[in-house]
Design a protein around this motif. Structure first.
Motif, mmCIF file in Angstrom:
data_model
loop_
_atom_site.group_PDB
_atom_site.id
_atom_site.type_symbol
_atom_site.label_atom_id
_atom_site.label_comp_id
_atom_site.label_asym_id
_atom_site.label_seq_id
_atom_site.Cartn_x
_atom_site.Cartn_y
_atom_site.Cartn_z
ATOM 1 N N ALA A 274 0.861 -1.018 -0.030
ATOM 2 C CA ALA A 274 -0.042 -0.031 0.038
ATOM 3 C C ALA A 274 0.784 1.222 0.128
ATOM 4 C CB ALA A 274 -0.740 -0.135 1.246
ATOM 5 N N ALA A 275 1.818 1.308 0.660
ATOM 6 C CA ALA A 275 2.717 2.329 0.761
ATOM 7 C C ALA A 275 3.506 2.652 -0.447
ATOM 8 C CB ALA A 275 3.923 2.356 1.909
ATOM 9 N N ALA A 276 3.788 1.397 -1.250
ATOM 10 C CA ALA A 276 4.544 1.713 -2.515
ATOM 11 C C ALA A 276 3.506 2.179 -3.627
ATOM 12 C CB ALA A 276 5.134 0.416 -3.002
ATOM 13 N N ARG A 277 2.193 1.569 -3.513
ATOM 14 C CA ARG A 277 0.926 2.051 -4.575
ATOM 15 C C ARG A 277 0.580 3.592 -4.292
ATOM 16 N NH1 ARG A 277 -3.601 -2.103 -4.913
ATOM 17 N NH2 ARG A 277 -4.414 -0.932 -6.519
ATOM 18 N N ASN A 278 0.665 4.254 -2.882
ATOM 19 C CA ASN A 278 0.391 5.583 -2.607
ATOM 20 C C ASN A 278 1.723 6.509 -2.331
ATOM 21 O OD1 ASN A 278 -2.212 4.430 -2.281
ATOM 22 N ND2 ASN A 278 -1.977 4.456 -0.141
ATOM 23 N N PHE A 306 6.222 4.857 5.317
ATOM 24 C CA PHE A 306 5.189 3.903 5.459
ATOM 25 C C PHE A 306 3.809 4.530 5.982
ATOM 26 C CE2 PHE A 306 9.157 1.733 5.571
ATOM 27 C CZ PHE A 306 9.160 1.071 4.433
ATOM 28 N N ASP A 307 3.802 5.692 6.424
ATOM 29 C CA ASP A 307 2.334 6.195 6.824
ATOM 30 C C ASP A 307 1.626 6.304 5.607
ATOM 31 O OD1 ASP A 307 3.149 6.351 9.596
ATOM 32 O OD2 ASP A 307 3.813 8.607 9.427
ATOM 33 N N LYS A 308 2.017 6.411 4.519
ATOM 34 C CA LYS A 308 1.436 6.595 3.295
ATOM 35 C C LYS A 308 0.333 5.404 2.869
ATOM 36 C CE LYS A 308 4.355 9.674 0.940
ATOM 37 N NZ LYS A 308 5.096 10.239 -0.459
ATOM 38 N N ALA A 309 0.829 4.277 3.554
ATOM 39 C CA ALA A 309 -0.054 3.169 3.632
ATOM 40 C C ALA A 309 -1.505 3.587 4.298
ATOM 41 C CB ALA A 309 0.460 1.844 4.013
ATOM 42 N N ALA A 310 -1.530 4.480 5.125
ATOM 43 C CA ALA A 310 -2.775 4.829 5.715
ATOM 44 C C ALA A 310 -3.579 6.031 5.352
ATOM 45 C CB ALA A 310 -2.511 4.911 7.272
ATOM 46 N N ILE A 311 -3.032 6.381 4.227
ATOM 47 C CA ILE A 311 -3.752 7.886 3.633
ATOM 48 C C ILE A 311 -5.221 7.365 3.076
ATOM 49 C CG2 ILE A 311 -3.731 9.497 1.791
ATOM 50 C CD1 ILE A 311 -0.698 9.393 2.077
ATOM 51 N N LYS A 319 -10.667 0.752 -2.011
ATOM 52 C CA LYS A 319 -9.958 0.705 -0.628
ATOM 53 C C LYS A 319 -9.606 -0.613 -0.211
ATOM 54 C CE LYS A 319 -12.027 5.395 0.507
ATOM 55 N NZ LYS A 319 -12.857 6.149 1.246
ATOM 56 N N GLY A 320 -9.272 -1.503 -0.860
ATOM 57 C CA GLY A 320 -8.826 -2.778 -0.581
ATOM 58 C C GLY A 320 -7.869 -2.686 0.613
ATOM 59 N N PRO A 321 -7.670 -3.969 1.304
ATOM 60 C CA PRO A 321 -6.569 -4.063 2.373
ATOM 61 C C PRO A 321 -5.019 -3.936 1.786
ATOM 62 C CG PRO A 321 -7.351 -6.140 1.824
ATOM 63 C CD PRO A 321 -8.344 -5.098 1.285
ATOM 64 N N TRP A 322 -4.939 -4.052 0.468
ATOM 65 C CA TRP A 322 -3.677 -3.915 -0.328
ATOM 66 C C TRP A 322 -3.574 -2.354 -0.701
ATOM 67 C CZ3 TRP A 322 -0.119 -7.622 0.370
ATOM 68 C CH2 TRP A 322 -0.793 -8.936 0.672
ATOM 69 N N ARG A 323 -4.471 -1.582 -0.556
ATOM 70 C CA ARG A 323 -4.261 -0.201 -0.859
ATOM 71 C C ARG A 323 -4.516 0.806 0.161
ATOM 72 N NH1 ARG A 323 -4.477 2.407 -5.967
ATOM 73 N NH2 ARG A 323 -3.817 4.762 -5.622
ATOM 74 N N LEU A 324 -5.289 0.513 1.206
ATOM 75 C CA LEU A 324 -5.418 1.194 2.582
ATOM 76 C C LEU A 324 -5.401 0.447 3.699
ATOM 77 C CD1 LEU A 324 -6.390 3.966 3.849
ATOM 78 C CD2 LEU A 324 -8.803 3.175 3.698
ATOM 79 N N CYS A 325 -4.237 0.641 4.626
ATOM 80 C CA CYS A 325 -4.121 0.164 5.946
ATOM 81 C C CYS A 325 -4.019 1.008 6.991
ATOM 82 C CB CYS A 325 -2.577 -0.480 5.813
ATOM 83 S SG CYS A 325 -2.064 -1.447 4.462
ATOM 84 N N THR A 326 -4.531 0.350 8.196
ATOM 85 C CA THR A 326 -4.354 1.187 9.374
ATOM 86 C C THR A 326 -3.294 1.827 9.979
ATOM 87 O OG1 THR A 326 -4.494 -0.796 10.948
ATOM 88 C CG2 THR A 326 -6.604 -0.256 9.914
#
Length: 552
Positions: A274-278, A306-311, A319-326
Motif C-alpha cells: 500500500a505504501a508503494a502504491r501510494n 510507510f504512513d502513506k499506506a494509511a492515507i 480501498k482494499g487492504p492492499w491499498r489502505l491500511c490502518t
C-alpha cells in the motif's frame, strides 16, 4: 467444580474488567487478554505464572537434551563414522545448526496466524520425536549393511541426514513458541508478574544449559565410549517424556487468543504494498486523518514513508487492504524495522559461538586430552561454557541486577541493549584468546593440555548470558503484540544467520587459504581466530552506533 462452572458461565463482554466492578473481582482475572483452555478469561490463582512454566520448561529441557546430544558431538560422528573431511564436516554442522534456527520462522508464522503456540509446539514436538527415532535407528545401519558397499554407505548417510533435518524441522515449532508461551504465563498488566517475566527469560536459558550440560558430559561420554546407538536412544526416550509432560500442563496454561483477520506477515506485506502504491500521495499535516479502526493507535514519526499506506483515498478509489491500511498495521511494521539494526549485529556473535561446535572441537582433537587419569572427549570441553552459564545466570539475577538497578534506575538493572553489547565485547575477547592458544600450540615443541581451551569456553558462556538472553528478551518485548512468536523466531533466525555465516566463512577460508587443513599442525587456525576477533570488534562498533540511535 461449582466455582469452575460459575466461571464458565461468566459473560465474555470484555476480558479487562470495567467499572463499576469491584477491584477484587478485577484482580481475579489476568488483565492482558489471556484465556484458559476453555477460552474463558484466565484466573490468576489457578492458571499461569511459574506453576505453568514448570511444564513448559520441562518440555524445553527435554528438547535441549536431544538437540545438544546431536549437535555437541555431530562433528565427531561426521568425521569418524561418515568419514567427512574437517572443513566439510564443520560446514555441514554449521549448515544443519543454521537450519535448526531458520525453521522457527515457519513455526512462528503458524503459531501467530493459525494454530496458536500450544498446538504448534505439540505438532512440531511430535515431528522432532520421529526425527530422533530415525537418528537413533540409523546408527545401527553399519552393522546391518556390508561395510564395503557404496550403496549401503549412501543409504546410511541418507538416513542420518533425513533424521537430522526432521529434527531441524521439529525444533522450528518449539524454539520460538516455548519462550513466548512461557512469557505469556505472566500477566503483563500486573507489575509483580511483569518483573517475574523478565526473570523467566534468565531461567529459561538456565534450563536450556542444564540440558546442554547433561548432553556434553554424560551423553557425549556414552557416544564416545559405549556407542552411538545408546547415546542417541537415551535422548529419544527423553523427548517422548517431554511431549507427555507438555500435554499434561494444558489445563493450567494461559493462552493468547489469535488476532482477528489476516496473519501478521500478511498485514506487514499489505503495508509495504500500500505504501508503494501510494508513494506519490502527500501525507496530511494532521496525522489523526490517517486511517484507523476503533481506538487510535499511538503514531510515531519515524519511517514516515510507510504512513502513506494509511492515507484515506478519495471515495471513488478502491480501498482494499492492499491499498489502505490502518495506523496499527503501519506501526507493526515500524516496530520490526526498529529492531532490524540490532538483529543485524547478532549473526556475527553467533558465528563466534558456532566455533564451539566446529573448529574448537577440531582444535581440541589436536591437543592432549588426558587430564590426570581421565581422557576428556573434545566435545565435552563445552561443559565449561555450560557451567559458566549456570553460574552467571543466578549471579546476574541475584547480584548484578539489584546492584545495577540502584545505579541506573532500570527495573532490569541493565537495559536490554547494554546487556547485548556486553556479550558482544566478551565474544571478541574469547576469539582473541583462542587465537593465542592456537599460536602457542603451533609453536610448542610438546603437546599442550586441552584444558587451555577451558577459559575460552567459560568466557563465551558469560557472553551468552549477556547477549543471548538479552536478545531473547529484547525481541519478545519489542515485537508487536500479535507477533510475539515471530519476535522469538527473529532471535532464532539470528542464530541461523550466524551458523550460515560461519559455514560461508569456513568455505571461503578453505578455498582462499590453507589455514584449516585436515592436519591442523600444517595450518594456521590461529589466523582464522584472529580474523573472527577482528570481525567481532567491527561488529561491536556497529552495534554501539545503532543502539545509541534506537527508539523504543
Amino acid at each position: 467444580m461449582v466455582m469452575e462452572a460459575a466461571d464458565e458461565e461468566r459473560p465474555l463482554l470484555n476480558h479487562l474488567c470495567r467499572p463499576p466492578q469491584p477491584q477484587e473481582e478485577c484482580s481475579r482475572y489476568t488483565g492482558d487478554g489471556t484465556v484458559d483452555i476453555n477460552a474463558q478469561p484466565a484466573l490468576k490463582q489457578s492458571t499461569g505464572n511459574w506453576r505453568a512454566c514448570f511444564f513448559i520448561l520441562g518440555a524445553e529441557f527435554s528438547e535441549c537434551v536431544c538437540f545438544f546430544a546431536v549437535s555437541k558431538n555431530l562433528i565427531t560422528y561426521l568425521t569418524t563414522v561418515l568419514h567427512e573431511s574437517n572443513v566439510g564436516a564443520a560446514r555441514n554442522v554449521s549448515t544443519w545448526v543454521g537450519s535448526c534456527f531458520l525453521t522457527p520462522v515457519i513455526g512462528a508464522f503458524l503459531a501467530d496466524s493459525y494454530w496458536g503456540r500450544y498446538l504448534t509446539i505439540l505438532v512440531f514436538l511430535s515431528v522432532y520425536t520421529f526425527g530422533m527415532l530415525i537418528m537413533a535407528s540409523s546408527t545401527a545401519l553399519p552393522l546391518l549393511l556390508p561395510r564395503s558397499s557404496d550403496e549401503g554407505s549412501g543409504f546410511h548417510r541418507a538416513a542420518v541426514y533425513l533424521g537430522l533435518y526432521l529434527v531441524a524441522l521439529g525444533t522450528g515449532g518449539i524454539k520460538p513458541c516455548s519462550a513466548a508461551l512461557g512469557a505469556d504465563q505472566f500477566d503483563g498488566a500486573d507489575p509483580t508478574e511483569r518483573l517475574a517475566k523478565a526473570s523467566f527469560f534468565n531461567w529459561y536459558y538456565f534450563s536450556i544449559n542444564i540440558g546442554s550440560l547433561l548432553s556434553a558430559t554424560l551423553l557425549v561420554w556414552v557416544q564416545d565410549n559405549i556407542g552411538w546407538t545408546l547415546g542417541l536412544a537415551i535422548p529419544t526416550v527423553l523427548i517422548g517424556f517431554g511431549l507427555a509432560i507438555f500435554v499434561a500442563g494444558r489445563k493450567i496454561y494461559r493462552y493468547k487468543p489469535l488476532g482477528a483477520g489476516s496473519s501478521p506477515l500478511t498485514r506487514v506485506s499489505q503495508v509495504l504494498v500500500a505504501a508503494a502504491r501510494n508513494c506519490r500521495l502527500e501525507l496530511p499535516d494532521d496525522t489523526s486523518a490517517l486511517h484507523e479502526h476503533g481506538r487510535a493507535e499511538q503514531h510515531t514519526s519515524q519511517f514516515r514513508f510507510f504512513d502513506k499506506a494509511a492515507i484515506v483515498l478519495p471515495s471513488p478509489e478502491k480501498k482494499g487492504p492492499w491499498r489502505l491500511c490502518t495506523v496499527s498495521q503501519v506501526e507493526e511494521l515500524k516496530m520490526l524495522l526498529r529492531m532490524s539494526p540490532v538483529w543485524a549485529s547478532m549473526p556475527v556473535f553467533f558465528a563466534v559461538t558456532a566455533q564451539m561446535s566446529s573448529t574448537m572441537i577440531e582444535q581440541g582433537m589436536a591437543l592432549d586430552n588426558r587430564v590426570g587419569a581421565f581422557v576428556v572427549p573434545p566435545a565435552s570441553l563445552s561443559t565449561f561454557d555450560i557451567v559458566s552459564v549456570l553460574v552467571c545466570v543466578p549471579l546476574y539475577d541475584a547480584v548484578l541486577v539489584p546492584l545495577s538497578r540502584r545505579i541506573t534506575g532500570e527495573d532490569r538493572g541493565f537495559t536490554q541493549l547494554q546487556r547485548i553489547g556486553a556479550g558482544l565485547a566478551l565474544s571478541t575477547a574469547a576469539m582473541a584468546y583462542a587465537a593465542l592458544v592456537e599460536a602457542r600450540r603451533l609453536a610448542s615443541a610438546t603437546s599442550m593440555s586441552i584444558m587451555w581451551q577451558a577459559p575460552c569456553y567459560f568466557v563465551l558462556g558469560a557472553a551468552e548470558v549477556f547477549a543471548s538472553i538479552g536478545m531473547l528478551e529484547f525481541f519478545y518485548d519489542q515485537s508487536p503484540g500479535s507477533m510475539k512468536s515471530l519476535g522469538a523466531a527473529l532471535a532464532q533466525l539470528a542464530i541461523a544467520g550466524g551458523s550460515y555465516l560461519n559455514s560461508a566463512l569456513l568455505g571461503a577460508v578453505a578455498s582462499a587459504t590453507g589455514w584449516i587443513p585436515d592436519d591442523l599442525d600444517q595450518g594456521h587456525l590461529n589466523y582464522f581466530y584472529w580474523f573472527m576477533a577482528a570481525l567481532s570488534a567491527l561488529n561491536l562498533l556497529q552495534f554501539v552506533y545503532c543502539s545509541t540511535r534506537h527508539k523504543r
